[in-house]
Design a protein around this motif. Structure first.
Motif, PDB file in Angstrom:
ATOM      1  N   ALA A 126       7.964  11.913   2.928  1.00  0.00           N
ATOM      2  CA  ALA A 126       6.755  11.547   3.560  1.00  0.00           C
ATOM      3  C   ALA A 126       6.789  10.720   4.738  1.00  0.00           C
ATOM      4  N   VAL A 127       7.936   9.708   4.636  1.00  0.00           N
ATOM      5  CA  VAL A 127       7.933   8.773   5.763  1.00  0.00           C
ATOM      6  C   VAL A 127       8.564   9.595   6.849  1.00  0.00           C
TER       7      VAL A 127
ATOM      8  N   ILE B 128       0.810  -1.313  -0.107  1.00  0.00           N
ATOM      9  CA  ILE B 128       0.087   0.008  -0.028  1.00  0.00           C
ATOM     10  C   ILE B 128       0.791   1.415  -0.043  1.00  0.00           C
ATOM     11  N   PHE B 129       0.655   2.042  -0.880  1.00  0.00           N
ATOM     12  CA  PHE B 129       1.569   3.253  -1.296  1.00  0.00           C
ATOM     13  C   PHE B 129       0.594   4.548  -0.754  1.00  0.00           C
ATOM     14  N   GLY B 130       1.353   5.531   0.023  1.00  0.00           N
ATOM     15  CA  GLY B 130       0.658   6.859   0.120  1.00  0.00           C
ATOM     16  C   GLY B 130       0.091   7.081   1.400  1.00  0.00           C
ATOM     17  N   ALA B 131       0.229   6.087   2.243  1.00  0.00           N
ATOM     18  CA  ALA B 131      -0.300   6.408   3.817  1.00  0.00           C
ATOM     19  C   ALA B 131       0.503   7.370   4.432  1.00  0.00           C
ATOM     20  N   LEU B 132      -0.108   8.400   4.867  1.00  0.00           N
ATOM     21  CA  LEU B 132       0.978   9.625   5.413  1.00  0.00           C
ATOM     22  C   LEU B 132       0.480   9.877   6.864  1.00  0.00           C
ATOM     23  N   ASN B 133      -0.839  10.239   7.064  1.00  0.00           N
ATOM     24  CA  ASN B 133      -1.485  10.242   8.447  1.00  0.00           C
ATOM     25  C   ASN B 133      -3.058   9.594   8.580  1.00  0.00           C
ATOM     26  N   ASP B 134      -3.384   9.545   9.598  1.00  0.00           N
ATOM     27  CA  ASP B 134      -4.709   8.973   9.826  1.00  0.00           C
ATOM     28  C   ASP B 134      -5.936   9.708   9.190  1.00  0.00           C
ATOM     29  N   MET B 135      -5.480  10.910   8.205  1.00  0.00           N
ATOM     30  CA  MET B 135      -6.621  11.487   7.516  1.00  0.00           C
ATOM     31  C   MET B 135      -6.596  10.785   6.168  1.00  0.00           C
ATOM     32  N   SER B 136      -5.445  10.112   5.762  1.00  0.00           N
ATOM     33  CA  SER B 136      -5.159   9.833   4.296  1.00  0.00           C
ATOM     34  C   SER B 136      -5.860   8.649   3.894  1.00  0.00           C
ATOM     35  N   ILE B 137      -6.337   8.551   2.745  1.00  0.00           N
ATOM     36  CA  ILE B 137      -7.183   7.381   2.224  1.00  0.00           C
ATOM     37  C   ILE B 137      -6.321   6.175   2.320  1.00  0.00           C
TER      38      ILE B 137
ATOM     39  N   LEU C  93      -0.110  -1.950  12.566  1.00  0.00           N
ATOM     40  CA  LEU C  93      -0.227  -3.268  11.601  1.00  0.00           C
ATOM     41  C   LEU C  93       0.788  -4.273  11.564  1.00  0.00           C
ATOM     42  N   HIS C  94       1.872  -4.027  12.187  1.00  0.00           N
ATOM     43  CA  HIS C  94       2.957  -5.019  12.223  1.00  0.00           C
ATOM     44  C   HIS C  94       3.433  -5.196  10.584  1.00  0.00           C
ATOM     45  N   ALA C  95       3.580  -3.916  10.051  1.00  0.00           N
ATOM     46  CA  ALA C  95       4.067  -3.911   8.588  1.00  0.00           C
ATOM     47  C   ALA C  95       5.159  -3.264   8.577  1.00  0.00           C
ATOM     48  N   GLU C  96       5.966  -3.578   7.436  1.00  0.00           N
ATOM     49  CA  GLU C  96       7.410  -2.694   7.248  1.00  0.00           C
ATOM     50  C   GLU C  96       7.257  -1.633   6.092  1.00  0.00           C
ATOM     51  N   VAL C  97       7.835  -0.579   6.536  1.00  0.00           N
ATOM     52  CA  VAL C  97       7.910   0.582   5.710  1.00  0.00           C
ATOM     53  C   VAL C  97       9.150   0.691   4.461  1.00  0.00           C
ATOM     54  N   ILE C  98       8.818   0.941   3.471  1.00  0.00           N
ATOM     55  CA  ILE C  98       9.934   0.705   2.384  1.00  0.00           C
ATOM     56  C   ILE C  98       9.864   2.154   1.639  1.00  0.00           C
ATOM     57  N   PRO C  99      10.457   3.198   1.953  1.00  0.00           N
ATOM     58  CA  PRO C  99      10.477   4.236   1.250  1.00  0.00           C
ATOM     59  C   PRO C  99      10.838   4.191  -0.107  1.00  0.00           C
ATOM     60  N   ALA C 100      10.161   5.048  -1.028  1.00  0.00           N
ATOM     61  CA  ALA C 100      10.342   4.997  -2.577  1.00  0.00           C
ATOM     62  C   ALA C 100       9.700   6.152  -3.161  1.00  0.00           C
TER      63      ALA C 100
ATOM     64  N   ALA D 209      -5.276  -8.998   5.322  1.00  0.00           N
ATOM     65  CA  ALA D 209      -4.035  -9.267   4.481  1.00  0.00           C
ATOM     66  C   ALA D 209      -2.882  -8.948   5.292  1.00  0.00           C
ATOM     67  N   THR D 210      -1.812  -9.278   4.825  1.00  0.00           N
ATOM     68  CA  THR D 210      -0.453  -9.040   5.290  1.00  0.00           C
ATOM     69  C   THR D 210       0.099  -8.022   4.164  1.00  0.00           C
ATOM     70  N   ILE D 211       0.667  -7.005   4.655  1.00  0.00           N
ATOM     71  CA  ILE D 211       1.097  -5.808   3.713  1.00  0.00           C
ATOM     72  C   ILE D 211       2.440  -5.225   4.114  1.00  0.00           C
ATOM     73  N   THR D 212       3.139  -4.675   3.235  1.00  0.00           N
ATOM     74  CA  THR D 212       4.174  -3.414   3.438  1.00  0.00           C
ATOM     75  C   THR D 212       3.605  -2.343   3.095  1.00  0.00           C
ATOM     76  N   LEU D 213       4.066  -1.128   3.433  1.00  0.00           N
ATOM     77  CA  LEU D 213       3.650   0.350   3.177  1.00  0.00           C
ATOM     78  C   LEU D 213       4.868   0.961   2.496  1.00  0.00           C
ATOM     79  N   SER D 214       4.603   1.854   1.889  1.00  0.00           N
ATOM     80  CA  SER D 214       5.712   2.558   0.818  1.00  0.00           C
ATOM     81  C   SER D 214       4.974   4.014   0.960  1.00  0.00           C
TER      82      SER D 214
END
Length: 124
Positions: free
Chosen positions: A45-46, A13-22, A58-65, A35-40
């Motif tokens: 923004a990260v 999932i790309f684009g999560a910034l804060n709790d007001m983002s889609i 969410l126990h997810a990893e963040v991968i900046p890109a 689902a099991t996800i990674t975030l980018s």
């Protein structure tokens, strides 16, 4: 309430910034549904956003890109494969990277003010 609609699905999932983002809400719901996800998101923004808090929750990893960089995107997909594991089914992305499941890309830049105001209070 979860119905496990995404149980066993993996994705990015790309684009999560804060709790007001889609993308933030989509990430929460995807994990809630199994689902099991990674975030980018972009490196800046990260650093400036709250995605690390979401990742922890969410126990997810963040991968900046940077989504304008093919190299960065290939890194996101290859690291996600390492983290999430290869999938059995194929698709456009799965064929190259072995990932199957949930892909959400929400790319847009708005003034920082837009992420602290209600959607009906924003003119654009």
């Amino acid at each position: 309430m979860s119905h496990n609609l995404l149980k066993g699905k993996r994705g990015i999932i790309f684009g999560a910034l804060n709790d007001m983002s889609i993308a933030w809400k989509v990430a929460e719901k995807a994990v809630e549904e199994g689902a099991t996800i990674t975030l980018s998101n972009t490196p800046i923004a990260v650093r400036m956003g709250q995605v690390d808090a979401l990742a922890e929750k969410l126990h997810a990893e963040v991968i900046p890109a940077d989504a304008t960089s093919v190299e960065d995107l290939e890194t996101v997909f290859s690291k996600s494969v390492e983290i999430l594991g290869k999938a059995d089914k194929s698709g456009v992305i799965a064929e190259k990277f072995g990932v199957n499941g949930v892909f959400v890309v929400i790319i847009g830049m708005s003034g920082e003010f837009a992420l602290v105001r209600e959607i009906h209070d924003i003119s654009r």
